[in-house]
Scaffold this active site. Structure first.
Site, PDB file in Angstrom:
ATOM      1  CB  CYS A   2      -0.859   0.026   1.249  1.00 56.56           C
ATOM      2  SG  CYS A   2      -1.846  -1.459   1.481  1.00 56.56           S
ATOM      3  NE  ARG A  27       4.172   2.008  -1.469  1.00 55.15           N
ATOM      4  CZ  ARG A  27       5.380   1.522  -1.143  1.00 55.15           C
ATOM      5  NH1 ARG A  27       6.432   1.832  -1.892  1.00 55.15           N
ATOM      6  NH2 ARG A  27       5.564   0.751  -0.103  1.00 55.15           N
ATOM      7  CD1 TRP A  75      -3.018  -5.086  -4.611  1.00 56.61           C
ATOM      8  CD2 TRP A  75      -1.847  -6.098  -2.995  1.00 56.61           C
ATOM      9  NE1 TRP A  75      -2.807  -6.383  -4.999  1.00 56.61           N
ATOM     10  CE2 TRP A  75      -2.106  -7.032  -4.027  1.00 56.61           C
ATOM     11  CE3 TRP A  75      -1.124  -6.514  -1.886  1.00 56.61           C
ATOM     12  CZ2 TRP A  75      -1.654  -8.354  -3.979  1.00 56.61           C
ATOM     13  CZ3 TRP A  75      -0.663  -7.830  -1.821  1.00 56.61           C
ATOM     14  CH2 TRP A  75      -0.951  -8.733  -2.857  1.00 56.61           C
ATOM     15  CG  ASN A 101       2.826  -0.637   3.021  1.00 54.28           C
ATOM     16  OD1 ASN A 101       2.175  -1.604   2.620  1.00 54.28           O
ATOM     17  ND2 ASN A 101       4.073  -0.413   2.634  1.00 54.28           N
ATOM     18  N   GLY A 102       1.610  -2.754   5.441  1.00 54.12           N
ATOM     19  CA  GLY A 102       2.267  -3.917   6.042  1.00 54.12           C
ATOM     20  C   GLY A 102       1.207  -4.897   6.521  1.00 54.12           C
ATOM     21  CD  GLU A 488       9.431 -10.057 -18.331  1.00 56.12           C
ATOM     22  OE1 GLU A 488       9.403 -10.923 -17.442  1.00 56.12           O
ATOM     23  OE2 GLU A 488       8.979  -8.906 -18.149  1.00 56.12           O
ATOM     24  CE  LYS A 492       6.137  -6.907 -18.081  1.00 60.98           C
ATOM     25  NZ  LYS A 492       6.881  -7.704 -17.250  1.00 60.98           N
ATOM     26  CD  GLU A 495       2.992  -8.020 -15.367  1.00 62.33           C
ATOM     27  OE1 GLU A 495       2.799  -7.870 -14.151  1.00 62.33           O
ATOM     28  OE2 GLU A 495       4.118  -7.974 -15.857  1.00 62.33           O
ATOM     29  CG  HIS A 511       8.228 -33.720 -25.310  1.00 65.99           C
ATOM     30  ND1 HIS A 511       8.459 -35.013 -25.719  1.00 65.99           N
ATOM     31  CD2 HIS A 511       9.273 -32.988 -25.775  1.00 65.99           C
ATOM     32  CE1 HIS A 511       9.607 -35.074 -26.377  1.00 65.99           C
ATOM     33  NE2 HIS A 511      10.128 -33.865 -26.425  1.00 65.99           N
ATOM     34  CE  LYS A 611       7.177  -1.338 -10.648  1.00 62.04           C
ATOM     35  NZ  LYS A 611       7.242  -1.937 -11.995  1.00 62.04           N
TER      36      LYS A 611
END
Ligand code: AGP
Length: 616
Positions: A2, A27, A75, A101-102, A488, A492, A495, A511, A611
């Site tokens: 957050c 964040r 968040w 935040n935490g 990667e 991208k 997300e 396979h 983030k």
């Protein structure tokens, strides 16, 4: 993760608090709230589910007046995104407000104790317990001293926090506390500013106080700040750090979104990182704080990271194993943290890669490896981050603030940082000569220009994005270093466009995953001119034989690829095949962006993400 902000001074608090939240929104952005101490001596606030823009609209009618306040963008960890779970949270009296935040890991037992003693809770969050704990200590042992009340309250908590506290009965003060979640403070003639990171303080000050774990701070409206340790003793010389970029670095600067801006910033970020790195004795990497002898004794490297940074870790392995001939283990941090056996030697170097420097899984892994006797070297983008403070050496990639939730410029810059490490090890172990290292360095110097050529070809990515229009899934294929490029590229796409994408080693696809293929199924195949080119061509033909639509990432002029693909994302020739990932990925970043925009999504703040994930 957050974002929290706080202000006390001679200016109205609301403007900075809302601007600060907007800067920190990357964040976390599922709900937001603000609390201000009104001249009438009471706290007034607004909080709601949704983005900071929604809160800002609400504030236009609420018209919060006051010169001290706190605010939060969330968040969600405990308690779904909702108006009542949004911060700030207040105590029973409504006279104490907190933003956090935490995670308070023992919040359930604290909540039960507080309810048993008569407290009434309004939310499902862990954070709200802090407000009630402060109320208890304010009315008890702290005897109306806000710093003491907060200090006693957090001494009962376990877990992590960056806190800002406002109390109607301590007018003008904002009290902060930090444990494992970052918190910085700027003192200025206009007053004191607190924030989760310097992104919210750009333009306010060139130097900030950085609270250390366990510390608390009292911010005063005169612009002074006193820092205390967890026992309440004054800290004479708090940790400070310089903000090495200006306010414009965290603004769009004319780009449509931060993702576009940060993709475009990659050449300059790499040039900045490369500058003055070649010395008479190989690569200058003083940040590593290890002598040649210590480096020569390294017989294993353990690389730990998450997400995109984990993909950098895979490339780090390829660099180190091919140039320095040292075996490398790459682990996703969340996996390593719960492995029964972690095999290190007496000379194992731990490398952590983390753009934010705050990813909880990665930090926990680093602490475990350090506990096993490893030296820890961090590659990060954030000055003063927890990863930097807890490592034996840190390479700052100095890519500038990466605001977009999906990582782009940090990915390529971190790969260059990894190349420095591999070349430094290669020289110390006598596996490469100075001349060979100089050649590799000059090849790295070509990369920014090659990326600029790819940036000029974004129309190819825009055209290719149509292939995904009716897709429900996709495959990304590559071999060798480019199986990581595939991974990667798939991340991208997932997300930011929410379209499922799976990366697979091209040779492995037959396979199993080949069963997914049907007419029109999109496959992205990374097929540069390298030693496995012809093998990858065969894999592309296997896909086409089943009706798949293939988008190729290929080297200019490759006539083998063009007739096989619906679209080709062309890259210029790259001087060393190990450096192809630095160039090819830029197409995949732009492709993902166009697919997401085509679907109408916010590429900077994709749903469910933050983030940096500062919870395990
Ligand atoms: C990257 O696009 C993602 N946003 C995510 O995977 C990120 O790379 C991961 O959370 C690690 O973050 P860090 O580099 O800050 O540790």
């Amino acid at each position: 993760m957050c974002g929290i902000v706080g202000y006390t001074g001679k200016l109205q608090a609301q403007p900075f608090l809302l601007q600060g939240l907007a800067a920190l929104e990357y964040r976390g952005y599922d709900s937001a709230g603000i609390e201000v101490l009104s001249p009438d001596g009471s706290l007034h606030g607004v909080k709601c589910q949704g983005r900071v823009a929604t809160l800002t609209q609400r504030c236009q009618t609420a018209n919060l007046v006051g010169t001290s306040g706190i605010a939060h963008t969330r968040w969600a960890t405990h308690g779904a995104p909702s108006d009542r779970n949004a911060h700030p949270h207040v105590d029973c009296s409504g006279r104490i407000a907190i933003v956090h935040n935490g995670i308070i890991e023992n919040f359930r037992e604290l909540r039960a104790q507080l309810i048993a003693s008569g407290h009434e809770f309004k939310s499902e969050t862990d954070s709200e317990v802090i407000a009630h704990l402060i109320e208890d200590s304010w009315n008890g042992p702290a005897k109306g001293d806000l710093l003491e009340a907060v200090r006693i309250a957090v001494s009962r908590c376990e877990g992590s926090w960056a806190l800002a506290v406002l109390c109607a009965d301590a007018p003008g003060q904002v009290v902060c506390a930090r444990r494992r979640s970052p918190l910085v403070i700027a003192t200025t003639p206009d007053g004191c500013y607190a924030a989760s990171d310097i992104t919210a303080l750009a333009g306010k000050a060139k130097s900030v106080i950085q609270l250390d774990d366990g510390q608390l701070a009292v911010l005063n409206p005169q612009g002074t700040c006193s820092v205390f340790d967890e026992d309440g003793n004054l800290v004479a010389e708090p940790t400070t750090m310089t903000i090495d970029w200006d306010a414009s670095a965290a603004t769009l600067g004319g780009y449509p979104d931060f993702m576009a801006k940060e993709i475009a910033e990659q050449p300059e970020a790499i040039r900045r990182l490369l500058k003055d790195r070649l010395g008479k004795h190989g690569i200058e990497l003083d940040e590593l704080t290890m002598t040649d002898e210590e480096l020569a004794s390294i017989d294993k490297v353990y690389v730990v990271a998450c997400g995109t940074s984990y993909h950098v870790g895979l490339i780090t392995r390829d660099f180190i194993e091919n140039w320095a001939k040292v075996p490398v283990v790459v682990e996703q941090a969340s996996e390593l943290n719960y492995k029964q056996s972690v095999l290190v030697t007496d000379h194992t170097l731990c490398v952590i890669i983390t753009q934010s420097g705050e990813t909880a899984d990665t930090l926990t892994a680093a602490r475990r490896l350090r506990g096993l006797g490893c030296k820890v070297f961090a590659i990060t983008n954030v000055l003063g981050s927890t990863a930097a403070r807890e490592s034996d050496g840190t390479l700052y990639i100095k890519a500038g603030p990466e605001v977009c939730v999906c990582s782009t410029k940090a990915y390529t810059a971190q790969m260059v940082g990894a190349a420095f490490l591999a070349l430094r090890l290669a020289l110390a172990k006598g596996k490469m000569t100075q001349a060979e290292i100089e050649k590799k360095y000059h090849q790295l110097e070509e990369v920014p220009g090659l990326i600029e050529k790819v940036l000029g070809r974004s129309w190819q990515d825009k055209e290719a994005s149509r292939v995904f229009r009716r897709a429900h899934s996709s495959l990304f294929l590559g071999r060798g270093v480019n199986s990581t490029t595939a991974a990667e590229g798939a991340l991208k796409l997932k997300e930011i466009s929410y379209l499922h994408a799976e990366a697979y080693a091209a040779g492995e696809m037959k396979h199993g995953p080949i069963a997914l293929l049907e007419p029109g199924f999109p496959v992205v195949a990374i097929v540069p001119q390298d030693h496995v080119h012809d093998k990858t061509i065969s894999n592309i033909q296997e896909c086409i034989a089943r009706g798949a639509t293939v988008v190729g990432v290929a080297t200019d002029g490759d006539e083998d690829v063009a007739p096989l693909c619906s679209n080709v994302l062309w890259i210029p020739p790259v001087p060393d095949e190990f450096l192809v990932p630095l160039v090819a990925v830029v197409h995949l970043q732009m492709l993902a962006r166009y697919v997401a925009l085509d679907r109408g999504y916010d590429v900077d703040k994709p749903r469910n993400l933050a983030k940096s994930v500062t919870v395990e």
